[in-house]
Design a protein around this motif. Structure first.
Motif, PDB file in Angstrom:
ATOM      1  N   ASP A  67       0.866  -1.176   0.000  1.00 33.21           N
ATOM      2  CA  ASP A  67       0.000   0.000   0.000  1.00 33.21           C
ATOM      3  C   ASP A  67       0.903   1.227   0.000  1.00 33.21           C
ATOM      4  N   PHE A  68       0.747   2.065  -1.017  1.00 38.50           N
ATOM      5  CA  PHE A  68       1.686   3.172  -1.227  1.00 38.50           C
ATOM      6  C   PHE A  68       0.986   4.495  -0.926  1.00 38.50           C
ATOM      7  N   PRO A  69       1.464   5.250   0.091  1.00 38.07           N
ATOM      8  CA  PRO A  69       0.851   6.542   0.406  1.00 38.07           C
ATOM      9  C   PRO A  69       1.271   7.618  -0.588  1.00 38.07           C
ATOM     10  N   TYR A  71       1.575  11.680  -1.028  1.00 38.00           N
ATOM     11  CA  TYR A  71       1.651  12.902  -0.241  1.00 38.00           C
ATOM     12  C   TYR A  71       1.784  14.127  -1.144  1.00 38.00           C
ATOM     13  N   LEU A 309      -1.213  13.721   3.500  1.00 39.30           N
ATOM     14  CA  LEU A 309      -1.580  12.422   2.945  1.00 39.30           C
ATOM     15  C   LEU A 309      -2.920  12.568   2.222  1.00 39.30           C
ATOM     16  N   THR A 312      -4.012   6.797  -0.630  1.00 38.15           N
ATOM     17  CA  THR A 312      -3.187   5.604  -0.463  1.00 38.15           C
ATOM     18  C   THR A 312      -3.538   4.640  -1.587  1.00 38.15           C
ATOM     19  N   PRO A 314      -3.764   1.166  -2.937  1.00 36.66           N
ATOM     20  CA  PRO A 314      -3.704  -0.179  -2.365  1.00 36.66           C
ATOM     21  C   PRO A 314      -3.034  -1.164  -3.324  1.00 36.66           C
TER      22      PRO A 314
END
Length: 399
Positions: A67-69, A71, A309, A312, A314
């Motif tokens: 899972d890559f946030p 920003y 943030l 995200t 997934p």
């Protein structure tokens, strides 16, 4: 007697010197060519074949699923939630200063005292005047009742009754006016006790006890700032507006205040609002975030980097950003198969952050991508891998 020897003609020595110089130049050229060939041409064909027989050394790592946030970053300034300059509202001598510089205070705490005696005297005078007005009014009302009785008996005229009624009305108005003066005196007296209007922290004292202060003074006594919670005003690009609005529609948006070098997280908070206009001169928009700041890691006036943030992704396929290469046709990576052969894969990258890049297409989970040594590779090159294990930062040699 021996005859003196004749000197050798100059023309006979010249060929010997020229010959020596020619030989020296030839040796220099030959040696230079040999050195150049060794340094820039490299080893012989046999040596090159021997060195490449084990494969080109590269470092590789597996593409991961995570899972890559996502920003957004912006530069911000910490601001106190409330800042109040404590000033006197009446004139007089500053008799007492009851706070310590840098002290935490609560709303309603007594901070300073102005000499109350002139204002207490004014209040006492107003109270006495009200008592006089009440006595005059009572007498006027008695006379009015008496005149009304006599008028019914025909002893007094209606004109006398009306004049007495007017007198009573004037006394009632005077009483109301003096009651208002009493309230004003009470308020002025209350202003001699200067209290904190908020919970906060006092700053540097601007004036000492014993000085005369005035309501018109530009300099106050002290400034109180509320730092728990605290806010950060930051700027972002106007192109980030849609992402911010979409994130706010989904619910609470988490933010982090980072140090100037982005190496340390100072505090966690939430996004409060987006400003109602875009700065046309800079093409930026302002956002406001709030932080509990219970540990006071943020200080008013401090510059921080704000990390918001907004989403995200997934189950995103990610690789180290060092694996990404850019060519004339776009981005690509080198992928090594089970036979240690490198191949070129065109990829579509997504967000990149923290040394990792999202790959939207072109690479599958567990594909072994090259992160170091790409400049020596071509499609189909045999490699010797140093496999990087991200979870433990360990390496494993593969022959």
């Amino acid at each position: 007697m021996t005859a003196p020897q004749k000197p050798e003609p100059l023309g006979k020595r010249t060929p010997s010197i020229a010959l020596k110089l020619g030989i020296l130049c030839l040796v220099t050229v030959v040696c230079g060519a040999a050195i150049t060939n060794f340094l820039f041409v490299g080893p012989s064909h046999g040596e090159e074949a021997a060195s490449s027989s084990g494969g080109v050394p590269v470092s590789t790592v597996k593409a991961q699923l995570e899972d890559f946030p996502v920003y957004l970053d912006g530069l911000g300034t910490v601001q106190a939630l409330y800042t109040v300059a404590i000033k006197t509202r009446v004139d007089g001598e500053l008799q007492q200063v009851l706070f310590t510089e840098g002290q935490d205070v609560k709303k309603g705490d007594l901070l300073a005292v102005i000499d109350p005696r002139p204002y207490q005297a004014a209040l006492d005078q107003a109270v006495a005047k009200i008592q006089q007005d009440e006595a005059d009014l009572a007498n006027g009302q008695y006379l009015l009742a008496k005149d009304q009785k006599l008028a019914k008996q025909g002893v007094s005229t209606d004109e006398t009754v009306e004049m007495q009624q007017s007198q009573v009305n004037q006394l009632q108005a005077q009483l109301a006016q003096d009651q208002a003066a009493k309230e004003a005196a009470e308020i002025s007296l209350s202003y001699t006790n200067i209290r904190s209007p908020i919970d906060g922290r006092t700053g540097i004292r601007m004036i000492d006890a014993g000085n005369q202060v005035h309501a018109t003074d530009g300099t106050g006594i002290v400034t109180v700032t509320q730092t728990e919670p605290i806010s950060v005003i930051s700027t972002l690009r106007e192109d980030d507006l849609d992402e911010l609005r979409a994130a706010l529609r989904k619910g609470t948006v988490e933010v982090a205040a980072m140090s100037g070098d982005l190496a340390t997280k100072l505090a966690d908070g939430t996004l409060l609002l987006i400003d109602n206009e875009i700065d046309q001169d800079t093409g930026t928009l302002r956002v406001k975030s709030t932080f509990p700041n219970t540990d006071r890691s943020l200080w008013p006036g401090q510059f921080v980097n704000l990390r918001i943030l907004v989403a995200t992704i997934p189950k995103a396929i990610t690789v180290p950003s060092a694996a990404l290469q850019r060519g004339t046709d776009g981005y690509f990576v080198y992928v090594v198969d089970s036979n240690d052969l490198a191949s070129v894969r065109k990829v579509t990258p997504g967000p990149i952050r923290g040394g990792r890049a999202v790959i939207n297409s072109g690479v599958g989970v567990n594909d072994q991508v090259v992160t170091q040594g790409q400049y020596r590779l071509e499609d189909g090159t045999t490699v010797s891998q140093t496999i990087i294990v991200p979870s433990s930062n360990a390496t494993a040699e593969k022959d």
